[in-house]
Motif scaffolding. Sequence first.
Motif, PDB file in Angstrom:
ATOM      1  N   SER A  61       0.831  -1.208   0.000  1.00 23.74           N
ATOM      2  CA  SER A  61       0.000   0.000   0.000  1.00 23.74           C
ATOM      3  C   SER A  61       0.860   1.251   0.000  1.00 23.74           C
ATOM      4  N   LEU A  62       1.925   1.221   0.787  1.00 25.39           N
ATOM      5  CA  LEU A  62       2.824   2.374   0.826  1.00 25.39           C
ATOM      6  C   LEU A  62       3.540   2.549  -0.512  1.00 25.39           C
ATOM      7  N   THR A  63       3.923   1.442  -1.113  1.00 19.10           N
ATOM      8  CA  THR A  63       4.588   1.535  -2.410  1.00 19.10           C
ATOM      9  C   THR A  63       3.659   2.166  -3.442  1.00 19.10           C
ATOM     10  N   LEU A  82      -6.475  15.068  -1.963  1.00 17.75           N
ATOM     11  CA  LEU A  82      -6.652  15.133  -0.512  1.00 17.75           C
ATOM     12  C   LEU A  82      -6.947  13.755   0.064  1.00 17.75           C
ATOM     13  N   ALA A  83      -7.772  12.974  -0.624  1.00 21.39           N
ATOM     14  CA  ALA A  83      -8.111  11.630  -0.148  1.00 21.39           C
ATOM     15  C   ALA A  83      -6.888  10.719  -0.161  1.00 21.39           C
ATOM     16  N   LYS A  84      -6.099  10.791  -1.236  1.00 22.50           N
ATOM     17  CA  LYS A  84      -4.890   9.967  -1.312  1.00 22.50           C
ATOM     18  C   LYS A  84      -3.861  10.387  -0.268  1.00 22.50           C
ATOM     19  N   ARG A  85      -3.759  11.686  -0.056  1.00 25.56           N
ATOM     20  CA  ARG A  85      -2.808  12.184   0.942  1.00 25.56           C
ATOM     21  C   ARG A  85      -3.180  11.702   2.341  1.00 25.56           C
ATOM     22  N   GLN A  86      -4.474  11.722   2.653  1.00 22.01           N
ATOM     23  CA  GLN A  86      -4.925  11.234   3.952  1.00 22.01           C
ATOM     24  C   GLN A  86      -4.704   9.734   4.072  1.00 22.01           C
ATOM     25  N   GLN A  87      -4.893   9.019   2.981  1.00 16.08           N
ATOM     26  CA  GLN A  87      -4.654   7.579   2.987  1.00 16.08           C
ATOM     27  C   GLN A  87      -3.188   7.278   3.271  1.00 16.08           C
ATOM     28  N   LEU A  88      -2.299   8.033   2.647  1.00 14.24           N
ATOM     29  CA  LEU A  88      -0.868   7.840   2.876  1.00 14.24           C
ATOM     30  C   LEU A  88      -0.506   8.106   4.327  1.00 14.24           C
ATOM     31  N   ASP A  90      -2.479   7.942   6.953  1.00 10.56           N
ATOM     32  CA  ASP A  90      -3.064   6.887   7.794  1.00 10.56           C
ATOM     33  C   ASP A  90      -2.223   5.612   7.737  1.00 10.56           C
ATOM     34  N   LEU A  91      -1.727   5.290   6.552  1.00 16.37           N
ATOM     35  CA  LEU A  91      -0.903   4.101   6.408  1.00 16.37           C
ATOM     36  C   LEU A  91       0.400   4.227   7.189  1.00 16.37           C
ATOM     37  N   LEU A  92       1.015   5.396   7.127  1.00 16.41           N
ATOM     38  CA  LEU A  92       2.260   5.607   7.867  1.00 16.41           C
ATOM     39  C   LEU A  92       2.037   5.513   9.369  1.00 16.41           C
ATOM     40  N   VAL A  93       0.949   6.126   9.838  1.00 16.80           N
ATOM     41  CA  VAL A  93       0.665   6.116  11.272  1.00 16.80           C
ATOM     42  C   VAL A  93       0.291   4.718  11.755  1.00 16.80           C
ATOM     43  N   SER A  94      -0.259   3.876  10.864  1.00 16.84           N
ATOM     44  CA  SER A  94      -0.699   2.538  11.253  1.00 16.84           C
ATOM     45  C   SER A  94       0.435   1.517  11.294  1.00 16.84           C
ATOM     46  N   ALA A 133       8.365  17.390   5.546  1.00 14.75           N
ATOM     47  CA  ALA A 133       7.020  16.990   5.146  1.00 14.75           C
ATOM     48  C   ALA A 133       6.764  15.525   5.475  1.00 14.75           C
ATOM     49  N   TRP A 134       7.738  14.669   5.211  1.00 10.09           N
ATOM     50  CA  TRP A 134       7.568  13.253   5.521  1.00 10.09           C
ATOM     51  C   TRP A 134       7.496  13.014   7.023  1.00 10.09           C
ATOM     52  N   GLY A 135       8.276  13.774   7.794  1.00 11.87           N
ATOM     53  CA  GLY A 135       8.206  13.641   9.247  1.00 11.87           C
ATOM     54  C   GLY A 135       6.834  14.003   9.787  1.00 11.87           C
ATOM     55  N   LEU A 136       6.233  15.040   9.221  1.00 14.21           N
ATOM     56  CA  LEU A 136       4.889  15.436   9.648  1.00 14.21           C
ATOM     57  C   LEU A 136       3.852  14.395   9.222  1.00 14.21           C
ATOM     58  N   LEU A 137       3.998  13.841   8.021  1.00 11.94           N
ATOM     59  CA  LEU A 137       3.073  12.811   7.561  1.00 11.94           C
ATOM     60  C   LEU A 137       3.100  11.585   8.474  1.00 11.94           C
ATOM     61  N   ALA A 138       4.296  11.190   8.895  1.00  7.68           N
ATOM     62  CA  ALA A 138       4.454   9.993   9.718  1.00  7.68           C
ATOM     63  C   ALA A 138       4.371  10.283  11.207  1.00  7.68           C
ATOM     64  N   LYS A 139       4.090  11.526  11.586  1.00 10.44           N
ATOM     65  CA  LYS A 139       3.965  11.923  12.995  1.00 10.44           C
ATOM     66  C   LYS A 139       5.259  11.628  13.765  1.00 10.44           C
TER      67      LYS A 139
END
Length: 310
Positions: A61-63, A82-88, A90-94, A133-139
């Motif tokens: 999914s991440l790939t 926006l939907a794809k960005r939120q999906q990405l 969510d995947l990182l946080v999960s 940006a990636w750090g913020l996406l992955a919290k």
Amino acid sequence: MTAVVWFILLVLVVVLVRVSGYQSKWKVRQQLLDGACAVVLRSAQLAFAVHHSFQAWVQNSLTQAGLDMQELLQGDDTEAVLAKRQQLSDLLVSLPQRPEHLAVILPEVKVRENEAIGNMLTGEVDDVEVLCAWGLLAKISHMSIYTRDDSLSRSFDSIAGRLRNSKMVARAFDGRTPNICLEAKSQVEHICAHSDSSQPDIHICLWSRDHGYPSIAKLAQELAREVQSGALSPTAITEARVANRLQDLRGCKHPELVLLLDDLPCMSEFPPWQLQNSELIQIGSGERSLGDAVFRALVRFAKIEMRWGK
């Protein structure tokens, strides 16, 4: 799911007891033990299979999401993006485990120019923007970005200005301006969306060789002066005191993950005391972009069993 598994185990035990009701106590105990061992082994196999399948699903999914990374953070904010960005996000946080502190070792400018790794990286200011940006996406709450030379510190003002006005960083933070603490040597810049906010969403430190061996020499000189003046006893120079004095980030734990972006396995004099409990992942010029390299490292880290030096 857990309740169903326990119910099945209970039924199996009851059946074993019923079947063995007319046999000797020894045979009953032996059969119960054999049945329990078999159930435990099957359960362990099932749990491993489920875990492995989940990890494969997350990686795939991440790939797939990573293929749209350029569009997700730099394209227009359409509903699909926006939907794809939120999906990405969510995947990182999960992911089963994520580093609270990520350290990234970037090659020096002269290395970028002479090696294929320069095709994946761009300018240092751009690289810090992408990593933020990636750090913020992955919290990820803390990030240390290291180059052997002092190029990051020299570009401190440019980096701070870029992060302050970056649309990419805002998009990675749900369209809002994050609170960023940017630090390099004696320079500290608080890029805050709200003046009353004291806790940064991400703390970024720009490191160089000066944070390594030169800092050890500087600390030795300071301790020698304190001992000479009588302010410090030689016996008070303990491992814990030296570690506290060398601590560069205020109250920040050592990085759990160190990402080495280079074709050569060279740490470039990265501060060795910061590698106490770190997992090292090297990614070379085979990746298309810096964003691809980061999420690949996060996925690999999620599958690593942290041994904490044991």
